[in-house]
Design a protein around this motif. Structure first.
Motif, PDB file in Angstrom:
ATOM      1  N   ASN A   1       0.826  -1.125   0.053  1.00  0.00           N
ATOM      2  CA  ASN A   1       0.047  -0.102   0.064  1.00  0.00           C
ATOM      3  C   ASN A   1       0.919   1.220  -0.002  1.00  0.00           C
ATOM      4  O   ASN A   1       0.318   2.191  -0.281  1.00  0.00           O
ATOM      5  CB  ASN A   1      -0.886   0.014   1.180  1.00  0.00           C
ATOM      6  N   ASN A   2       2.036   1.025   0.420  1.00  0.00           N
ATOM      7  CA  ASN A   2       2.868   2.250   0.582  1.00  0.00           C
ATOM      8  C   ASN A   2       3.449   2.628  -0.890  1.00  0.00           C
ATOM      9  O   ASN A   2       3.792   3.852  -1.166  1.00  0.00           O
ATOM     10  CB  ASN A   2       4.113   1.960   1.228  1.00  0.00           C
ATOM     11  N   LEU A   3       3.163   1.809  -1.890  1.00  0.00           N
ATOM     12  CA  LEU A   3       3.642   2.134  -3.278  1.00  0.00           C
ATOM     13  C   LEU A   3       2.465   2.613  -4.127  1.00  0.00           C
ATOM     14  O   LEU A   3       2.484   3.030  -5.278  1.00  0.00           O
ATOM     15  CB  LEU A   3       4.083   0.921  -3.960  1.00  0.00           C
TER      16      LEU A   3
ATOM     17  N   LYS B 229      -5.217  15.499   0.736  1.00  0.00           N
ATOM     18  CA  LYS B 229      -4.099  16.285   1.275  1.00  0.00           C
ATOM     19  C   LYS B 229      -3.051  16.541   0.047  1.00  0.00           C
ATOM     20  O   LYS B 229      -2.791  16.232  -1.153  1.00  0.00           O
ATOM     21  CB  LYS B 229      -3.289  15.631   2.398  1.00  0.00           C
ATOM     22  N   ILE B 230      -2.046  17.637   0.507  1.00  0.00           N
ATOM     23  CA  ILE B 230      -0.965  18.112  -0.540  1.00  0.00           C
ATOM     24  C   ILE B 230       0.036  17.070  -0.592  1.00  0.00           C
ATOM     25  O   ILE B 230       0.238  16.927   0.590  1.00  0.00           O
ATOM     26  CB  ILE B 230      -0.905  19.558   0.066  1.00  0.00           C
ATOM     27  N   MET B 231       0.230  16.625  -1.786  1.00  0.00           N
ATOM     28  CA  MET B 231       1.301  15.676  -1.949  1.00  0.00           C
ATOM     29  C   MET B 231       2.521  16.239  -2.558  1.00  0.00           C
ATOM     30  O   MET B 231       3.579  15.437  -2.547  1.00  0.00           O
ATOM     31  CB  MET B 231       0.683  14.288  -2.643  1.00  0.00           C
ATOM     32  N   SER B 232       2.604  17.298  -3.073  1.00  0.00           N
ATOM     33  CA  SER B 232       3.793  17.721  -4.064  1.00  0.00           C
ATOM     34  C   SER B 232       4.992  17.785  -2.948  1.00  0.00           C
ATOM     35  O   SER B 232       6.158  17.252  -3.659  1.00  0.00           O
ATOM     36  CB  SER B 232       3.421  19.104  -4.673  1.00  0.00           C
ATOM     37  N   ALA B 233       5.055  18.213  -1.965  1.00  0.00           N
ATOM     38  CA  ALA B 233       6.270  18.437  -1.015  1.00  0.00           C
ATOM     39  C   ALA B 233       6.744  16.990  -0.797  1.00  0.00           C
ATOM     40  O   ALA B 233       7.923  16.755  -0.790  1.00  0.00           O
ATOM     41  CB  ALA B 233       5.983  19.038   0.150  1.00  0.00           C
ATOM     42  N   LYS B 234       5.944  15.818  -0.732  1.00  0.00           N
ATOM     43  CA  LYS B 234       6.202  14.529  -0.198  1.00  0.00           C
ATOM     44  C   LYS B 234       6.987  13.900  -1.677  1.00  0.00           C
ATOM     45  O   LYS B 234       7.832  13.350  -1.481  1.00  0.00           O
ATOM     46  CB  LYS B 234       4.966  13.957   0.119  1.00  0.00           C
ATOM     47  N   TYR B 235       6.167  14.332  -2.723  1.00  0.00           N
ATOM     48  CA  TYR B 235       6.789  13.607  -4.077  1.00  0.00           C
ATOM     49  C   TYR B 235       8.357  14.539  -4.529  1.00  0.00           C
ATOM     50  O   TYR B 235       9.142  13.667  -4.772  1.00  0.00           O
ATOM     51  CB  TYR B 235       5.749  13.957  -5.224  1.00  0.00           C
ATOM     52  N   PHE B 236       8.491  15.636  -4.124  1.00  0.00           N
ATOM     53  CA  PHE B 236       9.635  16.327  -4.470  1.00  0.00           C
ATOM     54  C   PHE B 236      10.836  15.608  -3.526  1.00  0.00           C
ATOM     55  O   PHE B 236      11.870  15.620  -3.902  1.00  0.00           O
ATOM     56  CB  PHE B 236       9.585  17.974  -3.918  1.00  0.00           C
ATOM     57  N   SER B 237      10.403  15.570  -2.089  1.00  0.00           N
ATOM     58  CA  SER B 237      11.491  14.866  -1.075  1.00  0.00           C
ATOM     59  C   SER B 237      11.760  13.333  -1.655  1.00  0.00           C
ATOM     60  O   SER B 237      13.027  13.095  -1.702  1.00  0.00           O
ATOM     61  CB  SER B 237      10.778  14.928   0.029  1.00  0.00           C
ATOM     62  N   MET B 238      10.651  12.666  -2.173  1.00  0.00           N
ATOM     63  CA  MET B 238      11.046  11.255  -2.688  1.00  0.00           C
ATOM     64  C   MET B 238      11.879  11.313  -3.897  1.00  0.00           C
ATOM     65  O   MET B 238      12.802  10.401  -4.219  1.00  0.00           O
ATOM     66  CB  MET B 238       9.687  10.632  -3.133  1.00  0.00           C
ATOM     67  N   LEU B 239      11.533  12.418  -5.023  1.00  0.00           N
ATOM     68  CA  LEU B 239      12.454  12.334  -6.213  1.00  0.00           C
ATOM     69  C   LEU B 239      13.929  12.801  -5.630  1.00  0.00           C
ATOM     70  O   LEU B 239      14.867  12.427  -6.201  1.00  0.00           O
ATOM     71  CB  LEU B 239      11.816  13.715  -7.012  1.00  0.00           C
ATOM     72  N   ASP B 240      13.973  13.501  -4.631  1.00  0.00           N
ATOM     73  CA  ASP B 240      15.509  14.012  -4.491  1.00  0.00           C
ATOM     74  C   ASP B 240      16.255  12.692  -3.750  1.00  0.00           C
ATOM     75  O   ASP B 240      17.465  12.335  -4.286  1.00  0.00           O
ATOM     76  CB  ASP B 240      15.507  14.856  -3.023  1.00  0.00           C
TER      77      ASP B 240
ATOM     78  N   THR C 282      16.740  -1.587  -4.809  1.00  0.00           N
ATOM     79  CA  THR C 282      16.747  -2.712  -4.032  1.00  0.00           C
ATOM     80  C   THR C 282      15.593  -2.431  -2.988  1.00  0.00           C
ATOM     81  O   THR C 282      14.983  -1.525  -2.872  1.00  0.00           O
ATOM     82  CB  THR C 282      18.027  -2.640  -3.226  1.00  0.00           C
ATOM     83  N   TYR C 283      15.368  -3.421  -2.056  1.00  0.00           N
ATOM     84  CA  TYR C 283      14.204  -3.545  -1.092  1.00  0.00           C
ATOM     85  C   TYR C 283      14.666  -2.166  -0.279  1.00  0.00           C
ATOM     86  O   TYR C 283      13.880  -1.056   0.331  1.00  0.00           O
ATOM     87  CB  TYR C 283      14.446  -4.605  -0.125  1.00  0.00           C
ATOM     88  N   GLU C 284      15.880  -2.019   0.399  1.00  0.00           N
ATOM     89  CA  GLU C 284      16.503  -0.901   0.933  1.00  0.00           C
ATOM     90  C   GLU C 284      16.169   0.307   0.491  1.00  0.00           C
ATOM     91  O   GLU C 284      15.911   1.616   1.211  1.00  0.00           O
ATOM     92  CB  GLU C 284      17.798  -1.111   1.593  1.00  0.00           C
ATOM     93  N   GLU C 285      16.732   0.598  -0.884  1.00  0.00           N
ATOM     94  CA  GLU C 285      16.408   1.832  -1.643  1.00  0.00           C
ATOM     95  C   GLU C 285      14.786   2.287  -1.791  1.00  0.00           C
ATOM     96  O   GLU C 285      14.592   3.324  -1.468  1.00  0.00           O
ATOM     97  CB  GLU C 285      16.983   1.882  -2.970  1.00  0.00           C
ATOM     98  N   ILE C 286      14.004   1.391  -1.927  1.00  0.00           N
ATOM     99  CA  ILE C 286      12.711   1.565  -2.073  1.00  0.00           C
ATOM    100  C   ILE C 286      12.342   2.180  -0.496  1.00  0.00           C
ATOM    101  O   ILE C 286      11.353   3.122  -0.659  1.00  0.00           O
ATOM    102  CB  ILE C 286      11.865   0.383  -2.597  1.00  0.00           C
ATOM    103  N   GLN C 287      12.522   1.281   0.518  1.00  0.00           N
ATOM    104  CA  GLN C 287      12.172   1.898   1.650  1.00  0.00           C
ATOM    105  C   GLN C 287      12.663   3.337   1.919  1.00  0.00           C
ATOM    106  O   GLN C 287      12.027   4.064   2.746  1.00  0.00           O
ATOM    107  CB  GLN C 287      12.760   0.992   2.918  1.00  0.00           C
ATOM    108  N   SER C 288      13.929   3.428   1.632  1.00  0.00           N
ATOM    109  CA  SER C 288      14.449   4.796   1.745  1.00  0.00           C
ATOM    110  C   SER C 288      13.802   5.934   1.174  1.00  0.00           C
ATOM    111  O   SER C 288      13.485   6.812   1.623  1.00  0.00           O
ATOM    112  CB  SER C 288      16.057   4.850   1.391  1.00  0.00           C
ATOM    113  N   ILE C 289      13.389   5.644  -0.117  1.00  0.00           N
ATOM    114  CA  ILE C 289      12.585   6.685  -1.007  1.00  0.00           C
ATOM    115  C   ILE C 289      11.087   6.987  -0.158  1.00  0.00           C
ATOM    116  O   ILE C 289      10.737   7.902  -0.126  1.00  0.00           O
ATOM    117  CB  ILE C 289      12.509   6.228  -2.319  1.00  0.00           C
ATOM    118  N   LEU C 290      10.586   5.885   0.158  1.00  0.00           N
ATOM    119  CA  LEU C 290       9.184   6.045   0.801  1.00  0.00           C
ATOM    120  C   LEU C 290       9.204   6.535   2.151  1.00  0.00           C
ATOM    121  O   LEU C 290       8.209   6.767   2.801  1.00  0.00           O
ATOM    122  CB  LEU C 290       8.471   4.744   0.592  1.00  0.00           C
ATOM    123  N   ALA C 291      10.487   6.620   3.054  1.00  0.00           N
ATOM    124  CA  ALA C 291      10.402   6.816   4.432  1.00  0.00           C
ATOM    125  C   ALA C 291      10.271   8.412   4.287  1.00  0.00           C
ATOM    126  O   ALA C 291      10.435   9.225   3.573  1.00  0.00           O
ATOM    127  CB  ALA C 291      11.880   6.753   4.832  1.00  0.00           C
ATOM    128  N   LYS C 292       9.352   8.930   5.438  1.00  0.00           N
ATOM    129  CA  LYS C 292       9.071  10.186   5.547  1.00  0.00           C
ATOM    130  C   LYS C 292       9.996  11.008   5.937  1.00  0.00           C
ATOM    131  O   LYS C 292      11.024  10.890   6.361  1.00  0.00           O
ATOM    132  CB  LYS C 292       7.925  10.437   6.553  1.00  0.00           C
TER     133      LYS C 292
END
Length: 167
Positions: free
Chosen positions: A89-91, A134-145, A157-167
């Protein structure tokens, strides 16, 4: 933004036509039309945001990058051997807020629904019309970075996916 009565009537009619032509997107056009019909001043900034196109190329580029990132996140997840501890669901793509991110939402709908691109995102979305509460753009910009840092953005990898999705 102040508009004339003629402009108001013209926009109301245009939004009615757009609702009929694109019933799946009526959730975008109807609130704009109702704001105009009821004379709500609070909705004028949404209409102004929808009408302005001076940042359209920048917005298009950002939405395209966000959607590409999600494609790689989802496909990388699908290629993982061990998915048992991962919450899929995080994806799910959250979309954009129609009150504050209208141009992003319109661009997303255009790319996915009209251009028929990004099928994998269309199958992995939270809301059918890509509208977030809710406003999502700031979250997406952080994920993009975070995503841009990785050398192999296509096969995460699993760790990279987790890292990108982390808040």
């Amino acid at each position: 933004m102040k508009i004339t009565t003629f402009e108001q009537i013209s926009l109301i009619n245009q939004f009615k036509i757009l609702e009929k032509l694109y019933p799946k997107k009526s959730s975008i056009y109807k609130p704009l039309r109702v704001n105009l019909e009821q004379g709500f001043d609070c909705g004028m900034s949404n209409i102004q945001q929808w009408l302005q196109s001076d940042k359209s190329q920048e917005i298009y580029t950002l939405v395209l990058e966000i959607l590409k990132m999600y494609v790689h996140l989802i496909s990388s997840y699908q290629n993982l051997e061990n998915k048992s501890t991962f919450n899929k669901n995080n994806l799910l793509f959250q979309g954009f807020n129609k009150n504050h991110e209208m141009q992003y939402l319109i661009c997303t709908n255009y790319m996915i629904s009209e251009m028929k691109e990004f099928h994998i995102i269309d199958q992995n979305k939270r809301h059918k019309d890509f509208t977030s509460h809710k406003i999502m753009s700031a979250k997406y910009f952080s994920m993009l970075d975070k995503w841009k840092v990785f050398k192999n953005k296509h096969f995460l990898t699993y760790e990279e996916i987790q890292s990108i999705l982390a808040k």
